[in-house]
Design an enzyme around this catalytic site. Sequence first.
Site, PDB file in Angstrom:
ATOM      1  N   CYS A  57     -42.898 -14.716  14.715  1.00 20.83           N
ATOM      2  CA  CYS A  57     -43.465 -14.067  15.904  1.00 20.83           C
ATOM      3  C   CYS A  57     -44.986 -13.959  15.791  1.00 20.83           C
ATOM      4  CB  CYS A  57     -42.785 -12.715  16.118  1.00 20.83           C
ATOM      5  SG  CYS A  57     -43.098 -12.026  17.739  1.00 20.83           S
ATOM      6  N   HIS A  87     -36.982 -14.062  16.156  1.00 21.40           N
ATOM      7  CA  HIS A  87     -36.750 -13.266  14.939  1.00 21.40           C
ATOM      8  C   HIS A  87     -35.458 -13.695  14.234  1.00 21.40           C
ATOM      9  CE1 HIS A  87     -39.994 -10.337  15.395  1.00 21.40           C
ATOM     10  NE2 HIS A  87     -39.872 -10.629  16.673  1.00 21.40           N
ATOM     11  N   GLU A 147     -34.446 -12.671  11.473  1.00 20.32           N
ATOM     12  CA  GLU A 147     -33.952 -11.576  10.626  1.00 20.32           C
ATOM     13  C   GLU A 147     -33.004 -10.625  11.352  1.00 20.32           C
ATOM     14  OE1 GLU A 147     -36.920 -11.984  11.840  1.00 20.32           O
ATOM     15  OE2 GLU A 147     -38.046 -10.145  12.193  1.00 20.32           O
TER      16      GLU A 147
END
Length: 520
Positions: A87, A176, A178
């Site tokens: 990001c 993202h 994660e």
Amino acid sequence: MRLEDSLEKILIVDFGSQFTQLIARKIRELGIYCEIISHNKITKTHKLENNIKGLILSGGPLNVYQSKKVKFNKKLLFSKIPVLGICFGHQIISKVMGGKVKQSKSREFGLAKVIKINNSLLTKNFFSKKENNVWMSHADEVIKLPKNFKVIAKSNNSKLCIIENSKEKLYGIQFHPEVTHTKRGKIILKNFIFNICKIKKNWSSRDKKSKLIKDVRNKIGNSKVICALSGGVDSSVVAKLLSNAIGKNLTCIFVNTGMLRKNEEKQVVNTFKKRFKINLIYVNAEKQFLSKLKNISDPEKKRKIIGNLFIKIFEKYAKKIKNVKFLAQGTLYPDLIESKSVTGSQTSKIKSHHNVGGLPKKMNLKLIEPLKYLFKDEVRKLGLELNLNKEIISRHPFPGPGLAIRMPGIITKDKINILKEADHYFIKALKDHKLYDRIWQAYAALLPVKTVGVMGDNRTYEYLCLLRAITSEDGMTADFFEFKKSFMQFVSNQIVNNIRGINRVVYDITSKPPSTIELE
Ligand code: XMP
């Protein structure tokens, strides 16, 4: 030197994203040691240690074109260590390497579709049929590809969504990987770590246990250590770890504030003194706490009184032990990270937290914090390795001031007794219905309001009991748990039928934010 210093690791450069800790946890789950460092800390003179095998640049709330606010040491991108930017990290790589970043015409928040354009080592096995659903959270976008970079994938509002310069091992992704909402996001992290950084697994619970035991033994030698035991997960794991490492040179002090859950003091004494044969001083200070708290209803005053008295009592008993050099605390990695603001802004004080951690500075004891590089889930796994009972390990968090902050208004012995019972029935029902482990934290609170009820044709005028049960990753944000009506009916009946003093039960349906988890 800490044992972690000798391990190969991934360094996560934090730009203030709410997901930075998630990146670290995901990497540790993959069996690799990693640390987080604030972007402010990497100055021009900062030397990256040799054992850093990869860098991850996190997301963050800033814009890369606010160059004054963004402190970033560009040398990191030329250090020959593989870099993955996520990001904001993706945008900063792009800008530094000669690309362009601008505010997007349309922002992307939430679910988005990413379409594959080229093959990459980073995205091997990530796409199915050239597409994947990912989680986005951005208002800016990379609009010009840096020189010598290649586009790997695009989305609707981010044409340069995944980019790479495989020769220099620089990778950027706008979404993202994660977060759980990104399908197969872990594969991207896995590819980066194992195939690009070529780091080998070095982080398992068993490794951790023996490393930590060796580490504390080296640090403590033949000195004596005291540990404030609360019976919660963190202090219990610290106590058991230290007892394995230094045996009788450890003394634990357990203060019963009178604000504990039903039978908690018995469980702690049974586990640590009787079962594990740990030196344990049990202090029953119930009366002292009650008398200091008499007629106090202000939440902050309650917290201060409890915190201060706790320290006073702890000091008194600690002084009785000769030749103590160390004070052990259950500080965790998130405690270290959260205490520093990444963007440099002052976070406003919501509540003054008290736990057995904030202990005597003036005692001249050296601190020993064996868990300070671990996350809660890692501490739980370590606890299992140390043979702590599952009862303790899977326990919901319980605040230092205990039931005192679950009883708005003044505190009386009667109210404490009523609340202990209500909490007991609620938690027992959760366990019996196999819901306890699906909930991050649950408790009963006693509100300082009486309402009218009717029981057996008689009017009652009794307290209101509030139940709270939340799901959360780390206690920083939370949502209420959705129970079935039948369960709520069961709990409400159990509480009202069995406890004199409560005639009404309500369920708290607020999330955090705007509410907090505790009431005070
Ligand atoms: P809040 O109420 O701030 O709670 O949303 C977040 C988490 O922290 C716990 N908590 C405390 N823990 N000492 C502690 O050790 C405290 O003073 C304290 N206050 C809140 C709370 O139970 C939740 O898990």
